[in-house]
Design a protein around this motif. Sequence first.
Motif, PDB file in Angstrom:
ATOM      1  N   GLU A 101     -12.589  -1.119  -4.470  1.00  0.00           N
ATOM      2  CA  GLU A 101     -11.272  -0.551  -5.512  1.00  0.00           C
ATOM      3  C   GLU A 101     -10.294  -0.389  -4.999  1.00  0.00           C
ATOM      4  O   GLU A 101      -9.589  -0.187  -5.897  1.00  0.00           O
ATOM      5  N   ALA A 102      -9.961   0.187  -3.813  1.00  0.00           N
ATOM      6  CA  ALA A 102      -8.940   0.719  -2.956  1.00  0.00           C
ATOM      7  C   ALA A 102      -7.980  -1.401  -2.777  1.00  0.00           C
ATOM      8  O   ALA A 102      -6.586  -0.936  -3.693  1.00  0.00           O
ATOM      9  N   LEU A 109       0.141   3.815  -2.912  1.00  0.00           N
ATOM     10  CA  LEU A 109       0.061   5.600  -2.425  1.00  0.00           C
ATOM     11  C   LEU A 109       1.303   6.419  -3.604  1.00  0.00           C
ATOM     12  O   LEU A 109       0.478   7.515  -3.680  1.00  0.00           O
ATOM     13  N   VAL A 127       1.049  -1.070  -0.333  1.00  0.00           N
ATOM     14  CA  VAL A 127      -0.315   0.207  -0.310  1.00  0.00           C
ATOM     15  C   VAL A 127       0.437   0.644  -0.032  1.00  0.00           C
ATOM     16  O   VAL A 127       0.818   2.465  -0.508  1.00  0.00           O
ATOM     17  N   TYR A 160      -5.417   8.797  -5.402  1.00  0.00           N
ATOM     18  CA  TYR A 160      -6.955   8.490  -4.946  1.00  0.00           C
ATOM     19  C   TYR A 160      -6.956   6.770  -4.088  1.00  0.00           C
ATOM     20  O   TYR A 160      -7.995   7.879  -2.865  1.00  0.00           O
ATOM     21  N   LEU A 161      -5.726   6.561  -3.993  1.00  0.00           N
ATOM     22  CA  LEU A 161      -5.482   5.852  -3.114  1.00  0.00           C
ATOM     23  C   LEU A 161      -6.021   6.444  -1.604  1.00  0.00           C
ATOM     24  O   LEU A 161      -6.735   5.794  -0.886  1.00  0.00           O
ATOM     25  N   GLU A 162      -5.365   7.272  -1.557  1.00  0.00           N
ATOM     26  CA  GLU A 162      -4.941   8.017  -0.351  1.00  0.00           C
ATOM     27  C   GLU A 162      -6.199   8.742  -0.098  1.00  0.00           C
ATOM     28  O   GLU A 162      -7.261   8.242   1.117  1.00  0.00           O
ATOM     29  N   LEU A 204      -6.270  -0.526  -7.371  1.00  0.00           N
ATOM     30  CA  LEU A 204      -5.444   0.624  -7.105  1.00  0.00           C
ATOM     31  C   LEU A 204      -3.587  -0.556  -6.393  1.00  0.00           C
ATOM     32  O   LEU A 204      -3.082  -0.281  -7.466  1.00  0.00           O
ATOM     33  N   VAL A 205      -4.509  -1.051  -5.667  1.00  0.00           N
ATOM     34  CA  VAL A 205      -2.667  -1.880  -5.215  1.00  0.00           C
ATOM     35  C   VAL A 205      -2.441  -2.860  -5.906  1.00  0.00           C
ATOM     36  O   VAL A 205      -1.300  -2.915  -5.923  1.00  0.00           O
ATOM     37  N   GLN A 261      -0.970   6.340  -6.693  1.00  0.00           N
ATOM     38  CA  GLN A 261      -1.700   6.005  -7.192  1.00  0.00           C
ATOM     39  C   GLN A 261      -2.876   6.820  -5.750  1.00  0.00           C
ATOM     40  O   GLN A 261      -3.327   6.675  -5.115  1.00  0.00           O
TER      41      GLN A 261
END
Length: 324
Positions: A271-272, A249, A245, A254-256, A275-276, A252
Amino acid sequence: MTSVTSLFAPVEADLSLLTTNLKKLVGTRHPILYAAAEHLFGVQGKRIRPAIVLLLSRATMLDQDITPRHRRLAEITEMIHTASLVHDDVIDESEVRRGMPTVHSRFGSNRIAVLAGDFLFAQASWYLANLDCLEVVKLLSKVIMNLAEGEIQQGLSQFDFNLSLDAYLEKSYYKTASLMANSAKAVGVLSGVSPKLAEDMYHYGRHVGLAFQIVDDILDFVGSTDSLGKPVGSDFRDGNLTAPVLFALEEQPYLEELIEREFHKPGDLEEAITLVKEGQGIERARALAAEHTDAAVKYLADLPESTSRQALINLTEYVLKRLH
Ligand code: GRG
């Protein structure tokens, strides 16, 4: 893939004796503890920690047999590990561990699980004191402090997307590597090796422990519920931001946002996770774990050649291969 059983071949007999002894040591005091001990030590974990202790014991004692104190150290190590899992499962409200209901869900009570965990810690401390070796007592009691510290740090840093990689590694040392490092060094003390070799053994355990935790954290994303013995993504859902993660971060942003709102909206967690998995986070974490396994092997250089030493090298490969 090398199976754990063939990997631990030089200490296979030692490990089955360990399991029998653990059930006896823990279970004789109370019916509930007996049931908990059967439950905990009957369903086998991987026993990687006592295997490291026993392999290092054999690798340092060579032609002499390992002593009852080496065996007791291996038992203490697994007791401390298991106690920490029982408490951790209460804290995380986890229902499944090692593919089985956790102690608190099996016995329907957090009180029983907390007491069983306390009892295991207390009993481990008692057996530790009875090794009659102050240096080993200091090493292993520090581990119990470190475990608590690691759990506190983890609790305080949940959903903190500013967590640095160094802070993550420090927490991983406390949670996982400290037990492997200090019990490895304790073997050196019991075997009477030189201070330099005992320190090398500490670093072997430390690097294996860090690699093991990083791989465990990757498996939270890429493992299967079956192989993990717990649901995929459960650490991330709880806000534990681990190596994959922290790397993700960086690429990405938006992950934040998803982490900041603690995955409150439907579909946030899924979704998270995507993304990872999409970026380089997992590959970079794997490379970091490999750096630690490489470092671990270097610290075995001064151990004389033996099948146990070779198994300790193979064990570092197994740690990485859990990903395949
Ligand atoms: C000292 C009072 C006091 C509390 C302890 C709960 C706690 C504080 C610490 C927990 C630390 C913890 C649970 C670390 C997890 C480390 C880890 C990677 C566990 C999984 O190990 P495996 O995969 O498990 O070796 P098996 O089931 O194979 O034994």
